[in-house]
Design an enzyme around this catalytic site. Structure first.
Site, PDB file in Angstrom:
ATOM      1  N   ARG A   1       0.837  -1.207   0.000  1.00  0.00           N
ATOM      2  CA  ARG A   1       0.000   0.000   0.000  1.00  0.00           C
ATOM      3  C   ARG A   1       0.874   1.260   0.000  1.00  0.00           C
ATOM      4  NH1 ARG A   1      -4.201   1.358   5.022  1.00  0.00           N
ATOM      5  NH2 ARG A   1      -4.863   3.411   4.308  1.00  0.00           N
TER       6      ARG A   1
ATOM      7  N   ASN B   1       1.284   2.518  14.660  1.00  0.00           N
ATOM      8  CA  ASN B   1       0.426   1.511  14.026  1.00  0.00           C
ATOM      9  C   ASN B   1       0.615   1.383  12.519  1.00  0.00           C
ATOM     10  OD1 ASN B   1      -0.864   3.920  13.511  1.00  0.00           O
ATOM     11  ND2 ASN B   1      -2.909   3.198  14.054  1.00  0.00           N
TER      12      ASN B   1
ATOM     13  N   THR C   1       9.094   5.025  18.163  1.00  0.00           N
ATOM     14  CA  THR C   1      10.091   4.059  18.634  1.00  0.00           C
ATOM     15  C   THR C   1       9.703   2.645  18.196  1.00  0.00           C
ATOM     16  OG1 THR C   1      10.771   5.470  20.432  1.00  0.00           O
ATOM     17  CG2 THR C   1      11.229   3.124  20.694  1.00  0.00           C
TER      18      THR C   1
ATOM     19  N   GLY D   1      -0.999  10.660  15.606  1.00  0.00           N
ATOM     20  CA  GLY D   1      -0.780  10.052  16.916  1.00  0.00           C
ATOM     21  C   GLY D   1      -1.884  10.421  17.885  1.00  0.00           C
ATOM     22  N   GLY D   2      -1.489  10.560  19.145  1.00  0.00           N
ATOM     23  CA  GLY D   2      -2.492  10.835  20.174  1.00  0.00           C
ATOM     24  C   GLY D   2      -2.443  12.261  20.683  1.00  0.00           C
TER      25      GLY D   2
ATOM     26  N   GLY E   1      -0.223  15.446  19.962  1.00  0.00           N
ATOM     27  CA  GLY E   1      -0.497  16.380  18.871  1.00  0.00           C
ATOM     28  C   GLY E   1      -1.100  17.683  19.379  1.00  0.00           C
TER      29      GLY E   1
ATOM     30  N   GLU F   1      -3.531  14.252  12.834  1.00  0.00           N
ATOM     31  CA  GLU F   1      -4.603  13.266  12.965  1.00  0.00           C
ATOM     32  C   GLU F   1      -4.398  12.592  14.307  1.00  0.00           C
ATOM     33  OE1 GLU F   1      -6.330  10.141  13.414  1.00  0.00           O
ATOM     34  OE2 GLU F   1      -5.175   9.296  11.756  1.00  0.00           O
TER      35      GLU F   1
ATOM     36  N   ARG G   1      -6.268   0.975  15.473  1.00  0.00           N
ATOM     37  CA  ARG G   1      -6.370   1.892  14.331  1.00  0.00           C
ATOM     38  C   ARG G   1      -7.204   3.082  14.772  1.00  0.00           C
ATOM     39  NH1 ARG G   1      -9.905  -0.711  11.202  1.00  0.00           N
ATOM     40  NH2 ARG G   1      -9.615   0.724   9.464  1.00  0.00           N
ATOM     41  N   CYS G   2      -6.782   4.269  14.343  1.00  0.00           N
ATOM     42  CA  CYS G   2      -7.570   5.444  14.722  1.00  0.00           C
ATOM     43  C   CYS G   2      -8.960   5.353  14.125  1.00  0.00           C
ATOM     44  CB  CYS G   2      -6.857   6.714  14.285  1.00  0.00           C
ATOM     45  SG  CYS G   2      -6.423   6.689  12.562  1.00  0.00           S
ATOM     46  N   THR G   3      -9.091   4.648  12.992  1.00  0.00           N
ATOM     47  CA  THR G   3     -10.395   4.529  12.334  1.00  0.00           C
ATOM     48  C   THR G   3     -11.145   3.255  12.746  1.00  0.00           C
ATOM     49  OG1 THR G   3      -9.157   3.572  10.526  1.00  0.00           O
ATOM     50  CG2 THR G   3      -9.858   5.858  10.245  1.00  0.00           C
TER      51      THR G   3
ATOM     52  N   GLU H   1     -10.982   5.889  23.857  1.00  0.00           N
ATOM     53  CA  GLU H   1     -10.596   4.904  22.837  1.00  0.00           C
ATOM     54  C   GLU H   1      -9.625   3.900  23.431  1.00  0.00           C
ATOM     55  OE1 GLU H   1      -8.667   6.283  19.290  1.00  0.00           O
ATOM     56  OE2 GLU H   1      -7.509   7.816  20.268  1.00  0.00           O
TER      57      GLU H   1
HETATM   58  O1  G3H Z   1      -4.615   4.736  12.614  1.00  0.00           O
HETATM   59  C1  G3H Z   1      -4.905   5.591  11.801  1.00  0.00           C
HETATM   60  C2  G3H Z   1      -4.875   5.329  10.365  1.00  0.00           C
HETATM   61  O2  G3H Z   1      -4.862   6.533   9.640  1.00  0.00           O
HETATM   62  C3  G3H Z   1      -6.022   4.459   9.946  1.00  0.00           C
HETATM   63  O3  G3H Z   1      -5.812   3.970   8.680  1.00  0.00           O
HETATM   64  O4  G3H Z   1      -8.133   3.218   8.160  1.00  0.00           O
HETATM   65  O5  G3H Z   1      -6.198   2.481   6.785  1.00  0.00           O
HETATM   66  O6  G3H Z   1      -6.496   1.620   9.095  1.00  0.00           O
HETATM   67  P1  G3H Z   1      -6.706   2.760   8.162  1.00  0.00           P
END
Ligand code: G3H
Length: 478
Positions: free
Chosen positions: A105, A158, A184, A234-235, A238, A253, A286-288, A380
């Site tokens: 990707r 991640n 890290t 990150g968290g 930011g 983000e 994942r943030c999403t 979260e």
């Molecule tokens: O963790 C944050 C990422 O931007 C999420 O990406 O939706 O491809 O897992 P993703």
């Protein structure tokens, strides 16, 4: 130490004069897997200065040549899929297949960025003055997009490779130089990715990578006077960065609490598979990720049953075996997740599975009948624990989503497109997915968070635009 990975400055791999290293703990074995250099502030200064000098000639390098180099780096990156994916498995316990997907990707993203860059940076605007009241046709304005200078990229653990290249490639195609500070956990994967750019032959100083503890060089990097733009994922850090930095563009983000609203007319099989994929892939880190399910009471029992059946089929174990659920990134992360689970237990949530943890490995857990006073309703977990809140009308679901301090993505499952559109409009999130789990990709889609979820918009085109500034030249006729 002899085995410590070197940092990358002025096209060379270097050992830090600090004599110190930072250990990378394998989340599965909980033993030191790798070590990276603990760079000093002087070394950061050196990197910044060379980035500043290199940027001037890089910006003058023809756009097609910059694109050519990026295409080359993309191809090399894909060729190095195996060793990089192996690093991701060891450093961040990403399941083997997902680790390989991340690298591919990333190569695709770099190529796409090169393609998009030659198009959008290859054209400007031409405006004439007589469209504005009071003006004759005597002023011709030509606009182009110019680079910002030095971009600082700080990706999270991640996606140490993908969320690094999503910042590197737009910065470079636009004629900026780039300094990377990898997380890290994931630093060695990132260094290997940088090596691919090195092999592609980018000029000295155009791309650099410094490693070290965020607590030691983090502020120094983000507040460095040479930095002209920061792209951070990150968290909460930011938010602290945004408060401290000077007048430079920020792309941030910072996580989410993505809500998944299930209406009575939803395709419940589709919803269940998306909840499991959205909530548990990469163990929820994942943030999403789907982070709270808001389901209409009348279909809740059936939905929970369907989700539970799928949760029961998730494999749990080491990332090398490509298990679905793998150890979370650090012990402190596992402890935090456990804290949320215990809070929910104390306050009476229904446990669909027994809570089980071994080291950093937490078994997938669905919590039903979660109430507003439970921490997991709002925070979260970044782990394989998913809360379900039963709602009696859709407004309750929208209200819960909008009461969050986050606003990254959300999703709604219904067969009624009109309702879906109205709900999308009402949800205060950067993106709403209709009939699918939240996701950042495809990587050319705009990606942005509202409220505490971020500043600016990402995605290939938006990132290129964000890392440039408009320059006008006005021709004044006599
Ligand atoms: O963790 C944050 C990422 O931007 C999420 O990406 O939706 O491809 O897992 P993703």
């Amino acid at each position: 130490a002899g085995n410590t990975f070197k940092y990358y400055s002025e096209s060379e791999w270097r050992v830090s004069s600090s004599g110190k290293s930072v250990p990378i703990i394998n989340p599965t074995t909980r033993k030191t897997q790798f070590e990276v250099q603990a760079c000093t502030q002087e070394e950061v200064n050196k990197v910044m200065e060379s980035a500043k000098i290199a940027q001037k000639s890089w910006a003058k390098t023809p756009l097609w040549k910059r694109a050519e180099l990026l295409h080359k780096a993309a191809a090399i990156l894909k060729d190095h899929k195996k060793p990089i994916a192996e690093c991701l498995v060891k450093e961040i316990a990403k399941p083997a297949k997902d680790a390989a997907t991340e690298v591919v990707r990333s190569g695709d993203l770099v190529s796409y960025c090169a393609e998009e860059g030659v198009r959008i940076l290859g054209e400007g605007k031409f405006l004439m003055s007589d469209s504005f009241p009071g003006n004759e046709r005597t002023k011709y304005c030509l606009t182009s997009k110019i680079p910002l200078g030095v971009v600082l990229a700080i990706p999270p653990f991640n996606y140490p490779v993908n969320l690094a290249v999503s910042k590197i490639a737009p910065a470079l195609i636009a004629g900026n130089s780039l300094v990377l500070k990898p997380p890290t956990q994931g630093a060695v994967s990132a260094l290997h990715m940088v090596h691919c750019f090195h092999l592609a032959g980018f000029p000295k100083g155009v791309i650099s990578c410094v490693t070290g503890k965020g607590s030691e060089i983090g502020d120094f990097l983000t507040m460095h006077p040479i930095v002209n733009c920061i792209s951070f994922t990150g968290g909460d850090t930011g938010i602290a960065i945004a408060k401290r930095v000077s007048m430079i563009p920020l792309q941030m983000e910072l996580g989410g609490k993505d809500a998944c609203i299930i209406l009575e007319d939803a395709d419940l099989d589709l919803a269940a598979s998306n909840i499991v994929k959205g909530g548990f892939s990469y163990s929820g880190q994942r943030c999403t990720a789907v982070k709270v399910v808001l389901v209409m009471e009348s279909v809740a029992d059936i939905l929970v049953k369907k989700v539970n059946e799928k949760v029961g089929k998730l494999t749990v174990g080491p990332p090398e075996n490509d298990c679905d659920i793998t150890p979370v990134v650090t012990e402190s992360s596992a402890n935090f997740i456990e804290g949320l689970v215990m809070d929910a237990k104390k306050k009476g949530a229904t446990f669909c599975q027994e809570y089980k943890r071994e080291g950093n490995l937490i078994w997938p857990l669905l919590l039903d009948n979660v109430k507003q006073d439970m921490r997991i309703a709002w925070e979260e977990p970044f782990g394989p624990v998913l809360p379900i809140i039963r709602i009696s009308n859709v407004e309750e679901g929208i209200h819960h989503c909008n009461a969050s301090n986050f606003g990254l993505q959300g999703c709604v499952f219904t067969k009624d497109i009109n309702k879906a559109m109205l709900i999308s409009d009402a949800m205060e999130t950067g993106t709403v997915q209709i009939n699918s789990a939240p996701a950042r990709g495809p990587d050319h889609f705009p990606f942005q968070g509202l409220k505490d979820s971020g500043i600016g918009s990402q995605g290939v085109t938006n990132s290129i635009n964000m890392m440039t500034k408009i320059k006008s030249t006005v021709i004044n006729l006599p």
